[in-house]
Design a protein around this motif. Sequence first.
Motif, PDB file in Angstrom:
ATOM      1  N   ARG A 239       0.841  -1.207   0.000  1.00 42.57           N
ATOM      2  CA  ARG A 239       0.000   0.000   0.000  1.00 42.57           C
ATOM      3  C   ARG A 239       0.878   1.261   0.000  1.00 42.57           C
ATOM      4  N   GLU A 240       1.961   1.248   0.807  1.00 39.06           N
ATOM      5  CA  GLU A 240       2.847   2.421   0.913  1.00 39.06           C
ATOM      6  C   GLU A 240       3.572   2.681  -0.406  1.00 39.06           C
ATOM      7  N   LYS A 243       1.129   4.190  -2.950  1.00 39.23           N
ATOM      8  CA  LYS A 243       0.855   5.606  -2.661  1.00 39.23           C
ATOM      9  C   LYS A 243       2.055   6.460  -3.070  1.00 39.23           C
ATOM     10  N   THR A 247       1.878   9.345  -6.147  1.00 42.03           N
ATOM     11  CA  THR A 247       2.130  10.756  -5.825  1.00 42.03           C
ATOM     12  C   THR A 247       3.386  11.304  -6.524  1.00 42.03           C
ATOM     13  N   CYS A 277      -5.525   0.123  -4.318  1.00 42.62           N
ATOM     14  CA  CYS A 277      -5.745   1.352  -5.096  1.00 42.62           C
ATOM     15  C   CYS A 277      -6.980   1.239  -5.991  1.00 42.62           C
TER      16      CYS A 277
END
Length: 317
Positions: A239-240, A243, A247, A277
């Motif tokens: 997940r990290e 992200k 970004t 996501c």
Amino acid sequence: MEQTISIDRMEHAVALFGSFDENIKMIEQEYKVKVIGRGGELKISGEPENVSRACKVIENLLQFINKGENLSEQNIRYCMSLVNEGSEHKIQELATDCICITSKGKPVKPKTLGQKRYCKSIAENTITIGVGPAGTGKTYLAVAMAVTAFRAKQVNRIILTRPAVEAGEKLGFLPGDLQSKVDPYLRPLYDALFDMLGAETYQKYVERGNIEVAPLAYMRGRTLDDSFIILDEAQNTTREQMKMFLTRLGFNSKMVITGDITQIDLPKGVRSGLKDCIKVLKNIDDINNITFNEKDVVRHRLVQDIIKAYAKIEGAD
């Protein structure tokens, strides 16, 4: 029952039959019909429903040939599957313009309706997420779209990345420095780029910094403007990481995220950033999600059957 189809040009009949009549044999086998060609006419005989379906397939294939398309086992099988489910009206949508020419002069075109939707989504959205089984052309078509945008000067960089996660093997045992350890992970991306650009042109663009192929960890802390960025094997991101990747998006850039959520190689208990996501971003404008299924597989016919067999077992577990 017997039906007749007229063929205007001899070369169309030759293309339809294929070498050693392999194309017609495929249709005869599928529908248990007999197809005989004589003097500009085809006679199809067998059970009424089967004859009707075989005729629809042949008429659509003749239209393909008329538009300059080459017949292959894949597009004949796909055409038959659309006729079998009553979707033959969609077949002609596939005779589309090519999206890219490879270094050997071969046109790259979407071969299924799923692939066509995917290419359209990439053209129309800033971020496209392509999810589906192996062999559906997710990576290859994304690279083709990236090369097209680059050649048209819509972007000035192509960045290809994937997480370096082992599929049951350990990186540490590979010889060499970090670059040679991560290269095997990036091989499919190199292969697609070599195909589109040729090895020399590829090398030239890498040296100039127009093309970058790197593990996902190298993306941290950067903003990627004027770039076409492809994240491959995204099911193996956390997940990290996902992200962090999302970004990085800068001005005048496009992102394509591809993955197969049935092939996650993350440690047990670690949630896939791709699965995450899809949920998190589903209602955001300019981000589109395309899902492929086994019908979109454009590899060997057995790959479709293997995917179906595994899906059945996994559904029962």
